[in-house]
Design an enzyme around this catalytic site. Sequence first.
Site, PDB file in Angstrom:
ATOM      1  CE  LYS A  66      -3.953  -2.032   2.319  1.00 16.31           C
ATOM      2  NZ  LYS A  66      -4.883  -1.980   3.439  1.00 16.31           N
ATOM      3  CG  ASP A 102      -7.651   0.483   3.798  1.00 14.16           C
ATOM      4  OD1 ASP A 102      -8.580  -0.315   3.535  1.00 14.16           O
ATOM      5  OD2 ASP A 102      -6.452   0.226   3.593  1.00 14.16           O
TER       6      ASP A 102
HETATM    7  N1  LIG Z   1     -10.444  -4.734   7.931  1.00 13.72           N
HETATM    8  C1  LIG Z   1      -9.856  -4.130   6.932  1.00 13.72           C
HETATM    9  O1  LIG Z   1     -10.491  -3.710   5.950  1.00 13.72           O
HETATM   10  C2  LIG Z   1      -8.357  -3.895   6.986  1.00 13.72           C
HETATM   11  C3  LIG Z   1      -7.776  -2.907   6.195  1.00 13.72           C
HETATM   12  C4  LIG Z   1      -6.399  -2.697   6.313  1.00 13.72           C
HETATM   13  C5  LIG Z   1      -5.633  -3.490   7.195  1.00 13.72           C
HETATM   14  N2  LIG Z   1      -6.252  -4.453   7.921  1.00 13.72           N
HETATM   15  C6  LIG Z   1      -5.473  -5.307   8.872  1.00 13.72           C
HETATM   16  O2  LIG Z   1      -4.703  -4.470   9.732  1.00 13.72           O
HETATM   17  C7  LIG Z   1      -3.517  -5.152  10.131  1.00 13.72           C
HETATM   18  C8  LIG Z   1      -2.290  -4.247   9.965  1.00 13.72           C
HETATM   19  O3  LIG Z   1      -2.115  -3.884   8.620  1.00 13.72           O
HETATM   20  P1  LIG Z   1      -0.991  -2.801   8.224  1.00 13.72           P
HETATM   21  O4  LIG Z   1      -1.162  -2.570   6.761  1.00 13.72           O
HETATM   22  O5  LIG Z   1      -1.064  -1.620   9.119  1.00 13.72           O
HETATM   23  O6  LIG Z   1       0.349  -3.616   8.539  1.00 13.72           O
HETATM   24  P2  LIG Z   1       1.836  -3.038   8.622  1.00 13.72           P
HETATM   25  O7  LIG Z   1       1.962  -1.755   7.862  1.00 13.72           O
HETATM   26  O8  LIG Z   1       2.724  -4.186   8.273  1.00 13.72           O
HETATM   27  O9  LIG Z   1       2.017  -2.683  10.185  1.00 13.72           O
HETATM   28  C9  LIG Z   1       2.228  -3.691  11.090  1.00 13.72           C
HETATM   29  C10 LIG Z   1       2.250  -3.171  12.539  1.00 13.72           C
HETATM   30  O10 LIG Z   1       2.407  -4.331  13.364  1.00 13.72           O
HETATM   31  C11 LIG Z   1       3.607  -4.171  14.146  1.00 13.72           C
HETATM   32  N3  LIG Z   1       4.267  -5.477  14.292  1.00 13.72           N
HETATM   33  C12 LIG Z   1       4.549  -6.375  13.305  1.00 13.72           C
HETATM   34  N4  LIG Z   1       5.146  -7.474  13.834  1.00 13.72           N
HETATM   35  C13 LIG Z   1       5.257  -7.252  15.170  1.00 13.72           C
HETATM   36  C14 LIG Z   1       5.782  -8.005  16.260  1.00 13.72           C
HETATM   37  N5  LIG Z   1       6.308  -9.232  16.099  1.00 13.72           N
HETATM   38  N6  LIG Z   1       5.725  -7.463  17.507  1.00 13.72           N
HETATM   39  C15 LIG Z   1       5.187  -6.230  17.691  1.00 13.72           C
HETATM   40  N7  LIG Z   1       4.671  -5.470  16.716  1.00 13.72           N
HETATM   41  C16 LIG Z   1       4.696  -5.973  15.457  1.00 13.72           C
HETATM   42  C17 LIG Z   1       4.467  -3.150  13.420  1.00 13.72           C
HETATM   43  O11 LIG Z   1       5.322  -2.519  14.365  1.00 13.72           O
HETATM   44  P3  LIG Z   1       6.718  -1.813  13.918  1.00 13.72           P
HETATM   45  O12 LIG Z   1       6.358  -0.433  13.419  1.00 13.72           O
HETATM   46  O13 LIG Z   1       7.524  -1.776  15.165  1.00 13.72           O
HETATM   47  O14 LIG Z   1       7.310  -2.684  12.845  1.00 13.72           O
HETATM   48  C18 LIG Z   1       3.390  -2.203  12.850  1.00 13.72           C
HETATM   49  O15 LIG Z   1       2.943  -1.300  13.845  1.00 13.72           O
HETATM   50  C19 LIG Z   1      -3.462  -6.438   9.291  1.00 13.72           C
HETATM   51  O16 LIG Z   1      -3.932  -7.511  10.108  1.00 13.72           O
HETATM   52  C20 LIG Z   1      -4.438  -6.164   8.154  1.00 13.72           C
HETATM   53  O17 LIG Z   1      -5.031  -7.348   7.654  1.00 13.72           O
HETATM   54  C21 LIG Z   1      -7.595  -4.669   7.851  1.00 13.72           C
END
Ligand SMILES: NC(=O)c1ccc[n+]([C@@H]2O[C@H](COP(=O)([O-])OP(=O)(O)OC[C@H]3O[C@@H](n4cnc5c(N)ncnc54)[C@H](OP(=O)(O)O)[C@@H]3O)[C@@H](O)[C@H]2O)c1
Length: 304
Positions: A66, A102
């Site tokens: 994204k 989103d």
């Molecule tokens: N319902 C919907 O329509 C919708 C839409 C969008 C997203 N989502 C969901 O939202 C979630 C996040 O998406 P995203 O795009 O924001 O992901 P992202 O950009 O990869 O962000 C991941 C987040 O998780 C943290 N993280 C990852 N591994 C970790 C670990 N082992 N320990 C602690 N923190 C960890 C990261 O922290 P750091 O910054 O420290 O790396 C970051 O804050 C996903 O499950 C996605 O499916 C849902």
Amino acid sequence: MRQFFAIIGHPVAHSLSPRFQQAAFDASGLDAAYLPFDISPEQLPQALAALRILGVAGFNITLPHKEAIPGMVDGLSETAREIGAVNTVVSRRGEWLGDNTDGPGFLLALERFLEENRLAFPSHVLIFGAGGSARAVLWALARRPFRAICLVNRTRSRGEALLNLPILSGIPDRTACALDQTSWRDWISNAKNPLVINTLSLRAFAGNEIPFPPLEGLSLSDATLFDLSYVPSKPSGAGPEEGGRTPFLEMGSLFGAPSQNGLGMLLCQGALAFRLWTGKEAPVDRMEEVLRLATGQKSLWKSL
Ligand SMILES: NC(=O)c1ccc[n+]([C@@H]2O[C@H](COP(=O)([O-])OP(=O)(O)OC[C@H]3O[C@@H](n4cnc5c(N)ncnc54)[C@H](OP(=O)(O)O)[C@@H]3O)[C@@H](O)[C@H]2O)c1
């Protein structure tokens, strides 16, 4: 001629978008196909070139692309520019416009949930995570009169950077904490009727013996919980009370707090993308029915 739409991500096999978007095209009598493509970050430039040659009419983007897409399209909507990420691309005569549904989808889902469960709009919000979806959530919250935000992330500096975004300047009280600090626990304990939003990816919950982020010991009975994930901790059918509860919401069940998973947001962002692509209102009831059938979750709006 049949139109062709897609979703690109890595992984993408779990995505429910192909099911409910295809159902939406079919219900609207449009001759269109919506297909998933698993594209690694290294393959992204070639994959986009292929989609251009194939004449894709529009596509969705999911993890982890994204934030890379804004630099690879011909123009951006104001929403995509402010969020700094694209989840929907619309092709108009071959020109690609990057948009983001989103943020608006999150807001629609949150407001519907609060309304259906007769909950007041909160003024304090704690957000776990500072990734792409946290940016969309903050964009949405900046449109409502929130007074205080606490952003909790493993990497505190990422949280701090997000809280300095100009769109948040209207929210007077903004605090960034690291996940392993205790200060966010004090913050949430002192907040009245807080909204607690989880945007951490599932990786953060995998393999942790202690549920993560640890909420035990907190008294959050007056909180409202919203998890962007909709992957349940137990398979559907494991018991009526478990349906739709993610690992994060399992923790929330300790407090009996009203809880919503990300299925409503998925529906709302998808319906907005459908309208951008077709110029028609999405057949939301049909899309919601497909999501309920696919997940076994009886309602997208009742507290879990
Ligand atoms: N319902 C919907 O329509 C919708 C839409 C969008 C997203 N989502 C969901 O939202 C979630 C996040 O998406 P995203 O795009 O924001 O992901 P992202 O950009 O990869 O962000 C991941 C987040 O998780 C943290 N993280 C990852 N591994 C970790 C670990 N082992 N320990 C602690 N923190 C960890 C990261 O922290 P750091 O910054 O420290 O790396 C970051 O804050 C996903 O499950 C996605 O499916 C849902």
